[in-house]
Design a protein around this motif. Structure first.
Motif, PDB file in Angstrom:
ATOM      1  N   TRP A  48       0.919  -1.171  -0.071  1.00 25.54           N
ATOM      2  CA  TRP A  48       0.138  -0.087  -0.074  1.00 25.54           C
ATOM      3  C   TRP A  48       0.887   1.336  -0.036  1.00 25.54           C
ATOM      4  O   TRP A  48       0.628   2.134  -0.735  1.00 25.54           O
ATOM      5  N   HIS A  51       2.600   1.837  -3.260  1.00 28.55           N
ATOM      6  CA  HIS A  51       1.746   2.569  -4.140  1.00 28.55           C
ATOM      7  C   HIS A  51       1.390   3.894  -3.991  1.00 28.55           C
ATOM      8  O   HIS A  51       1.165   4.629  -4.831  1.00 28.55           O
ATOM      9  N   SER A  54       4.454   6.023  -5.205  1.00 28.94           N
ATOM     10  CA  SER A  54       4.253   5.839  -6.535  1.00 28.94           C
ATOM     11  C   SER A  54       3.612   6.887  -7.055  1.00 28.94           C
ATOM     12  O   SER A  54       3.677   7.637  -8.166  1.00 28.94           O
ATOM     13  N   THR A  55       2.132   7.181  -6.565  1.00 31.50           N
ATOM     14  CA  THR A  55       1.319   8.014  -6.751  1.00 31.50           C
ATOM     15  C   THR A  55       1.694   9.378  -6.708  1.00 31.50           C
ATOM     16  O   THR A  55       1.498  10.186  -7.408  1.00 31.50           O
ATOM     17  N   THR A 151      -0.078   6.586 -14.154  1.00 30.66           N
ATOM     18  CA  THR A 151       0.063   5.895 -13.162  1.00 30.66           C
ATOM     19  C   THR A 151      -0.746   6.086 -11.628  1.00 30.66           C
ATOM     20  O   THR A 151      -1.126   5.163 -10.989  1.00 30.66           O
ATOM     21  N   ASN A 155      -2.624   3.006  -9.620  1.00 30.17           N
ATOM     22  CA  ASN A 155      -2.950   2.941  -8.252  1.00 30.17           C
ATOM     23  C   ASN A 155      -4.234   3.018  -7.588  1.00 30.17           C
ATOM     24  O   ASN A 155      -4.279   2.189  -6.715  1.00 30.17           O
ATOM     25  N   TRP A 158      -5.898  -0.083  -8.070  1.00 33.39           N
ATOM     26  CA  TRP A 158      -5.173  -1.127  -6.995  1.00 33.39           C
ATOM     27  C   TRP A 158      -5.828  -0.751  -5.463  1.00 33.39           C
ATOM     28  O   TRP A 158      -6.381  -1.600  -4.831  1.00 33.39           O
TER      29      TRP A 158
END
Length: 194
Positions: A48, A51, A54-55, A151, A155, A158
């Motif tokens: 989590w 992600h 990444s965000t 992206t 995410n 997800w």
């Protein structure tokens, strides 16, 4: 190479900042928006938080790259390079993200065990570090960084699945359609130009 030590140090600093965000800020933000985050098992929390990082990276990079394409006078005058400080700072930021993520993938290989993802991060880290150090092709680099626009939606999809909201909800379907459209526009439709 001596002039580039500050760039390598900057990449490591950005990687450390991403780690700090992942460890201290991501859990707080996640608990605010999704109180059940506290009940997730350790491995799911690691994924989590990955992600979340990444965000943040994708959002910052997309906004900054779009701004530089539109307003950076040095890049407009010399799109082939060498790039100015702002473009190098942006690619250094991305290099720091890829370094952080690569370390996470190696450390938690049992969670992030896909060899293709590992190869993607190694290649991305090498490419962004090279471009950061040489300053070549700033316009092409910023256009390439715009690929990250899709992206955050990858995410979000997800997060929706992981949080148990489910695939049947309208917001999930909306996110999936937007993600597919942006993914196609950003990452597939641009292939002929690169």
């Amino acid at each position: 190479m001596e002039d580039n030590w500050w760039i390598l140090i900057g990449v490591v600093i950005f990687a450390v900042l991403f780690k700090i965000f992942s460890k201290y800020y991501s859990p707080r933000i996640s608990l605010f928006f999704y109180p059940k985050y506290a009940n997730l098992d350790r491995n799911l929390k690691i994924k989590w938080d990955s992600h979340m990082v990444s965000t943040v990276h994708a959002t910052v990079v997309t906004i900054a790259a779009a701004y530089l394409i539109a307003y950076d006078e040095k890049m407009a005058a010399r799109p082939e390079g060498p790039s100015g400080f702002r473009v190098r700072l942006l690619t250094g930021f991305s290099s720091g993200y890829f370094l952080h993520d690569l370390v996470m993938m190696i450390r938690y290989h049992y969670l992030f065990g896909k060899k293709a993802e590992l190869a993607h991060h190694v290649i991305s880290l090498a490419g962004t570090c090279y471009i950061t150090m040489t300053g070549q092709m700033p316009l092409g680099t910023c256009i390439q960084l715009l690929h990250e626009l899709s992206t955050p939606l990858v995410n979000v999809r997800w997060f929706i699945l992981t949080s148990g909201i489910g695939e049947e909800r309208k917001r999930y379907k909306t996110v999936c359609v937007l993600m597919m459209v942006l993914f196609f526009i950003c990452r597939i439709a641009t292939i002929p130009w690169f």
